[in-house]
Design an enzyme around this catalytic site. Structure first.
Site, PDB file in Angstrom:
ATOM      1  N   ALA A 127       0.827  -1.211   0.000  1.00 41.14           N
ATOM      2  CA  ALA A 127       0.000   0.000   0.000  1.00 41.14           C
ATOM      3  C   ALA A 127       0.857   1.255   0.000  1.00 41.14           C
ATOM      4  O   ALA A 127       1.674   1.467   0.902  1.00 41.14           O
ATOM      5  CB  ALA A 127      -0.935  -0.002   1.206  1.00 41.14           C
ATOM      6  N   ALA A 128       0.667   2.102  -1.005  1.00 42.68           N
ATOM      7  CA  ALA A 128       1.466   3.325  -1.109  1.00 42.68           C
ATOM      8  C   ALA A 128       0.859   4.255  -2.145  1.00 42.68           C
ATOM      9  O   ALA A 128       0.253   3.810  -3.119  1.00 42.68           O
ATOM     10  CB  ALA A 128       2.908   3.000  -1.508  1.00 42.68           C
TER      11      ALA A 128
ATOM     12  N   THR B 259      11.095   0.983  -3.507  1.00 45.91           N
ATOM     13  CA  THR B 259      11.364   1.390  -4.876  1.00 45.91           C
ATOM     14  C   THR B 259      12.826   1.772  -5.072  1.00 45.91           C
ATOM     15  O   THR B 259      13.516   2.157  -4.115  1.00 45.91           O
ATOM     16  CB  THR B 259      10.483   2.607  -5.246  1.00 45.91           C
ATOM     17  OG1 THR B 259      10.870   3.133  -6.508  1.00 45.91           O
ATOM     18  CG2 THR B 259      10.616   3.716  -4.205  1.00 45.91           C
ATOM     19  N   ASP B 260      13.283   1.710  -6.307  1.00 48.57           N
ATOM     20  CA  ASP B 260      14.641   2.158  -6.612  1.00 48.57           C
ATOM     21  C   ASP B 260      14.780   3.677  -6.530  1.00 48.57           C
ATOM     22  O   ASP B 260      15.892   4.208  -6.449  1.00 48.57           O
ATOM     23  CB  ASP B 260      15.083   1.670  -7.996  1.00 48.57           C
ATOM     24  CG  ASP B 260      14.157   2.100  -9.129  1.00 48.57           C
ATOM     25  OD1 ASP B 260      13.149   2.790  -8.875  1.00 48.57           O
ATOM     26  OD2 ASP B 260      14.435   1.732 -10.289  1.00 48.57           O
ATOM     27  N   GLU B 261      13.657   4.398  -6.507  1.00 48.74           N
ATOM     28  CA  GLU B 261      13.722   5.855  -6.515  1.00 48.74           C
ATOM     29  C   GLU B 261      14.292   6.431  -5.216  1.00 48.74           C
ATOM     30  O   GLU B 261      14.685   7.605  -5.178  1.00 48.74           O
ATOM     31  CB  GLU B 261      12.348   6.448  -6.808  1.00 48.74           C
ATOM     32  CG  GLU B 261      11.858   6.092  -8.207  1.00 48.74           C
ATOM     33  CD  GLU B 261      10.618   6.849  -8.618  1.00 48.74           C
ATOM     34  OE1 GLU B 261      10.566   8.071  -8.396  1.00 48.74           O
ATOM     35  OE2 GLU B 261       9.699   6.213  -9.170  1.00 48.74           O
TER      36      GLU B 261
ATOM     37  N   LYS C 150       8.974   7.226   0.628  1.00 46.03           N
ATOM     38  CA  LYS C 150       9.326   5.806   0.613  1.00 46.03           C
ATOM     39  C   LYS C 150      10.639   5.561   1.354  1.00 46.03           C
ATOM     40  O   LYS C 150      10.787   4.557   2.058  1.00 46.03           O
ATOM     41  CB  LYS C 150       9.425   5.297  -0.829  1.00 46.03           C
ATOM     42  CG  LYS C 150       8.091   5.186  -1.537  1.00 46.03           C
ATOM     43  CD  LYS C 150       7.146   4.182  -0.885  1.00 46.03           C
ATOM     44  CE  LYS C 150       7.597   2.759  -1.101  1.00 46.03           C
ATOM     45  NZ  LYS C 150       6.618   1.779  -0.525  1.00 46.03           N
TER      46      LYS C 150
ATOM     47  N   TYR D  79       7.499  11.810  -3.297  1.00 44.34           N
ATOM     48  CA  TYR D  79       7.193  10.374  -3.310  1.00 44.34           C
ATOM     49  C   TYR D  79       8.384   9.556  -2.828  1.00 44.34           C
ATOM     50  O   TYR D  79       8.272   8.755  -1.888  1.00 44.34           O
ATOM     51  CB  TYR D  79       6.791   9.922  -4.711  1.00 44.34           C
ATOM     52  CG  TYR D  79       6.917   8.425  -4.905  1.00 44.34           C
ATOM     53  CD1 TYR D  79       6.189   7.540  -4.108  1.00 44.34           C
ATOM     54  CD2 TYR D  79       7.780   7.889  -5.859  1.00 44.34           C
ATOM     55  CE1 TYR D  79       6.327   6.159  -4.262  1.00 44.34           C
ATOM     56  CE2 TYR D  79       7.924   6.526  -6.019  1.00 44.34           C
ATOM     57  CZ  TYR D  79       7.194   5.667  -5.212  1.00 44.34           C
ATOM     58  OH  TYR D  79       7.337   4.308  -5.365  1.00 44.34           O
TER      59      TYR D  79
END
Length: 353
Positions: free
Chosen positions: A83-84, A134-136, A164, A160
């Site tokens: 969930a995100a 995530t890779d971000e 994360k 974002y």
């Protein structure tokens, strides 16, 4: 036999994970918790809705009491947290929702898991909290930089990715401070069935079928590593079953593409589909450029978004060596499966917009 709680299970990656898990482990019980915001869709789970081992709960991960109840009543031993809020553009225009869901929501889950599993001793010795990231969080790469590894320092560049990154640190802290049994996976860009149409690949596919412009940010030279969503589900399975507690694992497609090249590939592929299947012209009468084999004429370069990272690339060596992870889909095979899915499931994507 396991009892899973999957947060965000009605979203794109979560739903594909549900389909994979229930097919691979039909004896397991799977409980989905999803708030059904704009990107959550119960239709993504229709094929498993009648399964006796499946239960859906509409609710918010920030509702800690609800999470505690689900953990206890269903004797949950494995929590998989998808969930995100995940769309960078939305995080730029409205970051508050990202802080609420991605940081406060993750902390709510961690508090509930700690209370039930550790403080109350339910599944104290046999539990797993798996966090999907995530890779971000690693920031951006130059053209010649090595791909992100698990030791790359965090340097998020958007609200974002910052949210994360914060959630990743909270998960790690709950392991080191309280002993919660956690793992984290950081994935590259996913694509495949049930992909919400605001993201690049489904947006390009569905815009072509409606003869709408194909927006490409800036010069289109941004590079991303693409991972077919089923390969992501397989990778998470391996991390849960074989991963070391407290550690992070990168899951990537070993598959870097420039955005503009992806758009052109999709254009050419849909041109070919319309040539091979003449009935597509009747099914998609608006798709004038596709009917003429000229999808590329719809490409339109637009102003780049703020803080747009230039390149992401994942080095999955740790997962390959320690878990036996290896993507089974090439980008060409994965994108063909994805295009065919969107051509076949017109009602789904029209109702999802």
């Amino acid at each position: 036999m396991s009892n899973l709680l999957v947060t965000g299970g009605a979203g794109f990656i979560g739903a594909n994970f549900i389909h994979y898990w229930m097919s691979t482990y039909p004896q397991d019980k799977v409980v989905v918790l999803d708030a059904l915001t704009y990107a959550g869709n119960k239709a993504n789970l229709e094929s498993v809705a009648e399964n006796a081992n499946f239960y859906f709960c509409q609710g918010n991960i920030c509702d800690t009491h609800l999470v505690e109840t689900l953990l206890k009543e269903n004797r949950i031993d494995t929590l998989v947290h998808f969930a995100a809020e995940s769309h960078v553009d939305r995080s730029i225009s409205g970051p508050d929702a990202f802080i609420e869901t991605n940081i406060i929501g993750t902390h709510s889950l961690l508090k509930a898991a700690k209370k039930v599993w550790l403080d109350e001793g339910i599944n104290k010795d046999n539990h797993r909290f798996h966090h999907v990231s995530t890779d971000e969080v690693y920031g951006t790469l130059g053209p010649e930089d090595p791909a992100f590894s698990e030791t790359t320092p965090y340097a998020p560049n958007s609200p974002y990715s910052a949210s994360k990154a914060a959630s990743d640190h909270l998960v790690r802290a709950y392991h080191h401070t309280y002993g919660l049994k956690v793992t984290t996976s950081n994935c590259s860009n996913n694509y495949g069935p049930y992909h919400f149409p605001e993201k690049l690949i489904p947006l390009i596919i569905t815009n072509i079928l409606q003869n709408k412009p194909l927006p490409v940010y800036g010069d289109g030279q941004q590079i991303r590593d693409w991972l077919y969503v089923e390969d992501h589900a397989i990778g998470i399975d391996l991390v849960i079953k074989k991963g070391c507690l407290g550690e992070c694992y990168n899951l990537g497609g070993i598959n870097e593409w420039k955005n503009i090249d992806i758009v052109k590939l999709i254009c050419n592929s849909i041109n070919e589909e319309f040539i091979k299947d003449t009935k597509l012209a009747d099914r998609f009468p608006q798709a004038k450029m596709a009917q003429q084999g000229r999808c590329g004429d719809l490409i339109k370069f637009v102003t780049d978004r703020a803080g747009h990272d230039r390149r992401y690339a994942i080095d999955p060596s740790k997962s390959l060596e320690n878990l036996g992870y290896k993507p089974k889909f090439s980008f060409e095979s994965g994108i063909n499966k994805t295009i065919k899915w969107f051509l076949t499931n017109e009602n789904w994507w029209k109702n999802s917009r």
